[in-house]
Scaffold this motif. Structure first.
Motif, PDB file in Angstrom:
ATOM      1  N   THR A   1       0.815  -1.197   0.000  1.00 27.22           N
ATOM      2  CA  THR A   1       0.000   0.000   0.000  1.00 27.22           C
ATOM      3  C   THR A   1       0.856   1.257   0.000  1.00 27.22           C
ATOM      4  O   THR A   1       1.723   1.423   0.851  1.00 27.22           O
ATOM      5  N   ILE A   2       0.616   2.125  -0.959  1.00 32.04           N
ATOM      6  CA  ILE A   2       1.270   3.431  -1.005  1.00 32.04           C
ATOM      7  C   ILE A   2       0.335   4.429  -0.326  1.00 32.04           C
ATOM      8  O   ILE A   2      -0.840   4.508  -0.672  1.00 32.04           O
ATOM      9  N   PRO A   3       0.796   5.167   0.673  1.00 29.61           N
ATOM     10  CA  PRO A   3      -0.072   6.109   1.382  1.00 29.61           C
ATOM     11  C   PRO A   3      -0.747   7.102   0.434  1.00 29.61           C
ATOM     12  O   PRO A   3      -0.141   7.543  -0.549  1.00 29.61           O
ATOM     13  N   GLU A   4      -2.007   7.450   0.743  1.00 32.59           N
ATOM     14  CA  GLU A   4      -2.760   8.361  -0.121  1.00 32.59           C
ATOM     15  C   GLU A   4      -2.067   9.721  -0.238  1.00 32.59           C
ATOM     16  O   GLU A   4      -2.078  10.345  -1.296  1.00 32.59           O
ATOM     17  N   THR A   5      -1.473  10.185   0.881  1.00 38.97           N
ATOM     18  CA  THR A   5      -0.797  11.479   0.839  1.00 38.97           C
ATOM     19  C   THR A   5       0.383  11.455  -0.127  1.00 38.97           C
ATOM     20  O   THR A   5       0.679  12.455  -0.786  1.00 38.97           O
ATOM     21  N   GLU A   6       1.056  10.315  -0.226  1.00 32.96           N
ATOM     22  CA  GLU A   6       2.169  10.203  -1.173  1.00 32.96           C
ATOM     23  C   GLU A   6       1.655  10.256  -2.609  1.00 32.96           C
ATOM     24  O   GLU A   6       2.248  10.903  -3.470  1.00 32.96           O
ATOM     25  N   LYS A   7       0.524   9.588  -2.855  1.00 29.90           N
ATOM     26  CA  LYS A   7      -0.067   9.625  -4.194  1.00 29.90           C
ATOM     27  C   LYS A   7      -0.531  11.034  -4.549  1.00 29.90           C
ATOM     28  O   LYS A   7      -0.364  11.492  -5.684  1.00 29.90           O
ATOM     29  N   LEU A   8      -1.117  11.730  -3.557  1.00 30.98           N
ATOM     30  CA  LEU A   8      -1.518  13.115  -3.795  1.00 30.98           C
ATOM     31  C   LEU A   8      -0.303  13.966  -4.140  1.00 30.98           C
ATOM     32  O   LEU A   8      -0.384  14.869  -4.983  1.00 30.98           O
ATOM     33  N   GLY A   9       0.824  13.679  -3.501  1.00 32.04           N
ATOM     34  CA  GLY A   9       2.063  14.398  -3.801  1.00 32.04           C
ATOM     35  C   GLY A   9       2.489  14.211  -5.249  1.00 32.04           C
ATOM     36  O   GLY A   9       2.963  15.153  -5.890  1.00 32.04           O
ATOM     37  N   TYR A  10       2.318  12.992  -5.782  1.00 30.47           N
ATOM     38  CA  TYR A  10       2.662  12.736  -7.186  1.00 30.47           C
ATOM     39  C   TYR A  10       1.822  13.626  -8.108  1.00 30.47           C
ATOM     40  O   TYR A  10       2.334  14.236  -9.058  1.00 30.47           O
TER      41      TYR A  10
ATOM     42  N   SER B   1       1.261  31.075  -3.596  1.00 28.63           N
ATOM     43  CA  SER B   1       1.489  30.822  -5.021  1.00 28.63           C
ATOM     44  C   SER B   1       2.960  31.011  -5.385  1.00 28.63           C
ATOM     45  O   SER B   1       3.558  30.168  -6.070  1.00 28.63           O
ATOM     46  N   ASP B   2       3.560  32.097  -4.906  1.00 24.56           N
ATOM     47  CA  ASP B   2       4.969  32.360  -5.211  1.00 24.56           C
ATOM     48  C   ASP B   2       5.868  31.268  -4.640  1.00 24.56           C
ATOM     49  O   ASP B   2       6.834  30.832  -5.295  1.00 24.56           O
ATOM     50  N   ARG B   3       5.557  30.801  -3.440  1.00 27.00           N
ATOM     51  CA  ARG B   3       6.368  29.751  -2.832  1.00 27.00           C
ATOM     52  C   ARG B   3       6.218  28.434  -3.596  1.00 27.00           C
ATOM     53  O   ARG B   3       7.180  27.668  -3.731  1.00 27.00           O
ATOM     54  N   LEU B   4       5.039  28.164  -4.103  1.00 26.25           N
ATOM     55  CA  LEU B   4       4.834  26.959  -4.905  1.00 26.25           C
ATOM     56  C   LEU B   4       5.631  27.022  -6.206  1.00 26.25           C
ATOM     57  O   LEU B   4       6.245  26.033  -6.623  1.00 26.25           O
ATOM     58  N   ILE B   5       5.624  28.189  -6.831  1.00 24.41           N
ATOM     59  CA  ILE B   5       6.381  28.360  -8.076  1.00 24.41           C
ATOM     60  C   ILE B   5       7.873  28.198  -7.814  1.00 24.41           C
ATOM     61  O   ILE B   5       8.593  27.533  -8.569  1.00 24.41           O
ATOM     62  N   ASN B   6       8.348  28.762  -6.719  1.00 27.38           N
ATOM     63  CA  ASN B   6       9.787  28.698  -6.400  1.00 27.38           C
ATOM     64  C   ASN B   6      10.255  27.282  -6.059  1.00 27.38           C
ATOM     65  O   ASN B   6      11.441  26.967  -6.223  1.00 27.38           O
ATOM     66  N   THR B   7       9.347  26.453  -5.569  1.00 29.32           N
ATOM     67  CA  THR B   7       9.741  25.089  -5.186  1.00 29.32           C
ATOM     68  C   THR B   7       9.255  24.039  -6.185  1.00 29.32           C
ATOM     69  O   THR B   7       9.428  22.840  -5.959  1.00 29.32           O
ATOM     70  N   ALA B   8       8.675  24.491  -7.288  1.00 26.41           N
ATOM     71  CA  ALA B   8       8.068  23.554  -8.243  1.00 26.41           C
ATOM     72  C   ALA B   8       9.074  22.575  -8.844  1.00 26.41           C
ATOM     73  O   ALA B   8       8.731  21.450  -9.201  1.00 26.41           O
ATOM     74  N   GLY B   9      10.326  22.982  -8.948  1.00 21.99           N
ATOM     75  CA  GLY B   9      11.339  22.123  -9.547  1.00 21.99           C
ATOM     76  C   GLY B   9      11.791  20.992  -8.650  1.00 21.99           C
ATOM     77  O   GLY B   9      12.504  20.081  -9.109  1.00 21.99           O
ATOM     78  N   SER B  10      11.388  21.015  -7.391  1.00 23.53           N
ATOM     79  CA  SER B  10      11.767  19.960  -6.452  1.00 23.53           C
ATOM     80  C   SER B  10      10.649  18.932  -6.355  1.00 23.53           C
ATOM     81  O   SER B  10       9.487  19.291  -6.137  1.00 23.53           O
ATOM     82  N   PHE B  11      11.012  17.662  -6.508  1.00 19.41           N
ATOM     83  CA  PHE B  11      10.028  16.582  -6.399  1.00 19.41           C
ATOM     84  C   PHE B  11       9.876  16.245  -4.921  1.00 19.41           C
ATOM     85  O   PHE B  11      10.738  15.609  -4.327  1.00 19.41           O
TER      86      PHE B  11
ATOM     87  N   ASP C   1       7.298  15.040  -1.485  1.00 17.15           N
ATOM     88  CA  ASP C   1       6.035  14.431  -1.080  1.00 17.15           C
ATOM     89  C   ASP C   1       5.164  15.534  -0.476  1.00 17.15           C
ATOM     90  O   ASP C   1       5.613  16.665  -0.263  1.00 17.15           O
ATOM     91  N   LEU C   2       3.903  15.221  -0.195  1.00 17.34           N
ATOM     92  CA  LEU C   2       2.956  16.257   0.207  1.00 17.34           C
ATOM     93  C   LEU C   2       3.372  16.937   1.506  1.00 17.34           C
ATOM     94  O   LEU C   2       3.300  18.165   1.632  1.00 17.34           O
ATOM     95  N   ASN C   3       3.837  16.174   2.480  1.00 15.52           N
ATOM     96  CA  ASN C   3       4.225  16.759   3.762  1.00 15.52           C
ATOM     97  C   ASN C   3       5.400  17.723   3.614  1.00 15.52           C
ATOM     98  O   ASN C   3       5.423  18.798   4.221  1.00 15.52           O
ATOM     99  N   LYS C   4       6.370  17.347   2.794  1.00 16.62           N
ATOM    100  CA  LYS C   4       7.514  18.225   2.574  1.00 16.62           C
ATOM    101  C   LYS C   4       7.120  19.457   1.759  1.00 16.62           C
ATOM    102  O   LYS C   4       7.671  20.539   1.957  1.00 16.62           O
TER     103      LYS C   4
END
Length: 420
Positions: free
Chosen positions: A255-264, A292-302, A304-307
């Motif tokens: 089982t892959i946690p749902e939060t991890e799948k949401l992160g994908y 929004s700006d913080r999401l754009i700045n970190t978009a290049g990093s893969f 998981d949802l918690n991170k």
């Protein structure tokens, strides 16, 4: 005919939920009890641990006569919007006389009404202090509590727990709508709402149960899980737990946690949008320019949802607020959609998830209300494909996230309401 309603998540169902359903009937002498319940996503901004039909079945077996789905986009909103949608669903059913809800301590209805009335009217002094503390970087809940303590004589302990905050939000919504629904608080028994471990012998928190199933005991076997839950979950509901969990705890299932799948999913959306000409996420509900700006700045990093939450969070926002905001991106819940649904009265339709056969007079009363002309009662999703298309897509995302079976996964059109 008297009817009481309980607004709920049942995520998942436990003895405390059975208690409040029974108290709702006992205190109001109601002929019927309606559960207005979150669907497949919950207010914390995550998938429900069991799907809405399983949770509806538990509720019907343990005290509810009818389960109506709380409108999805508001089920994953702030406490005020969650409460408003629940109250509007009750009002639009046109049969609810009482709204029964839990509180964390012995707070009287008069204390709740006094605080609700104050927050509804928001004196100038309160507003000034609220803005001042938010500007200083406080989260909204903390700023509101501090402003209330300094601008009034009202006890601020009312604002310290999730259930109490929801209780206030229900009463504010009833007052705003000038509704005749009578609000009735019930003191919560046993462990606290956010307790992560079992303490009381009978009444625990949904948090502790989720922690047992998904958290640090994930490596435990089904027999251990069931033994632990036996004291905290009604027997009829426990059988449903066992049926669902047997799929997740079989030896052949990874089982892959749902939060991890949401992160994908979120990683794909961020990469796809952040590096385009439309690099802006502010159209999504709860997404500020700062987030929004913080999401754009970190978009290049893969991540998981918690991170991802940790990467965009600031002291102005609670963890849950960020988690909800990111879920809004994943589910494509925009400010425009929220605006339209508010203008439509929060509850555009009454979506029935299940009922007891003995409650047929209740269903008939709802169906025959004049309000059905503007707010249809839905028992068959296929009859309302256009109206439900966005929510059904979101539900189907949920089923793809949470089910590990290799066989065919039923989509929302193939699922039947629960009849007990």
């Amino acid at each position: 005919m008297k009817t009481a309603a309980v607004i709920s998540e049942f995520n998942p169902f436990h003895n405390g939920h059975e208690y409040i359903l029974k108290e709702a009937r006992k205190l109001t002498k109601a002929d019927y009890v309606i559960a207005i319940m979150s669907g497949n996503y919950v207010q914390r901004g995550e998938p429900a641990i069991f799907d809405k039909y399983k949770r509806a079945e538990m509720a019907l077996l343990c005290g509810a006569d009818l389960v109506i789905e709380l409108p999805m986009v508001f089920a994953v909103s702030s406490a005020m919007e969650f409460a408003r949608a629940g109250v509007m669903t009750a009002i639009k059913s046109d049969v609810v006389d009482y709204l029964v809800f839990g509180t964390e301590n012995d707070i009287s209805i008069d204390e709740l009404k006094e605080c609700a009335s104050y927050l509804l009217n928001e004196s100038g002094d309160f507003q000034i202090k609220l803005k001042e503390y938010i500007k200083k970087g406080m989260s909204y809940p903390l700023a509101r509590e501090k402003a209330l303590s300094e601008a009034s004589d009202i006890k601020t302990n009312i604002l310290k727990t999730s259930n109490n905050i929801l209780a206030l939000s229900y009463i504010i919504s009833i007052l705003e709508e000038n509704s005749n629904i009578e609000a009735i608080p019930v003191k919560r028994l046993g462990d606290g709402y956010n307790d992560r471990n079992f303490k009381d012998a009978t009444y625990t928190s949904a948090t502790a149960i989720r922690n047992l199933i998904n958290g640090e005991h994930k490596s435990a076997n089904l027999q251990y899980i069931t033994k632990q839950l036996r004291s905290y979950v009604p027997e009829k509901a426990l059988k449903i737990y066992e049926n669902v969990l047997s799929l997740n705890y079989s030896d052949s299932t990874v089982t892959i946690p749902e939060t991890e799948k949401l992160g994908y999913i979120l990683n794909y959306i961020l990469i796809n949008k952040a590096f385009s000409e439309e690099a802006d996420f502010t159209k999504y509900n709860d997404i500020s320019k700062e987030i929004s700006d913080r999401l754009i700045n970190t978009a290049g990093s893969f991540l998981d949802l918690n991170k991802r939450i940790a990467a965009v969070k600031t002291k102005n926002y609670t963890y849950t607020r960020i988690q909800r905001a990111l879920l809004h991106i994943i589910l494509n819940i925009t400010d425009e959609e929220i605006k339209q649904k508010k203008e439509a009265g929060y509850a555009e339709y009454l979506r029935i998830l299940g009922f007891r056969k003995e409650a047929s007079p209740l269903l008939k009363a709802i169906k025959n209300s004049k309000l059905r002309e503007s707010c249809p009662m839905i028992t068959n999703t296929a009859d309302y494909r256009e109206l439900l298309k966005d929510d059904i897509l979101r539900d189907n995302i949920y089923y793809s996230l949470t089910q590990e079976q290799t066989n065919h996964i039923k989509n929302e059109y193939e699922r039947q309401i629960v009849i007990i």
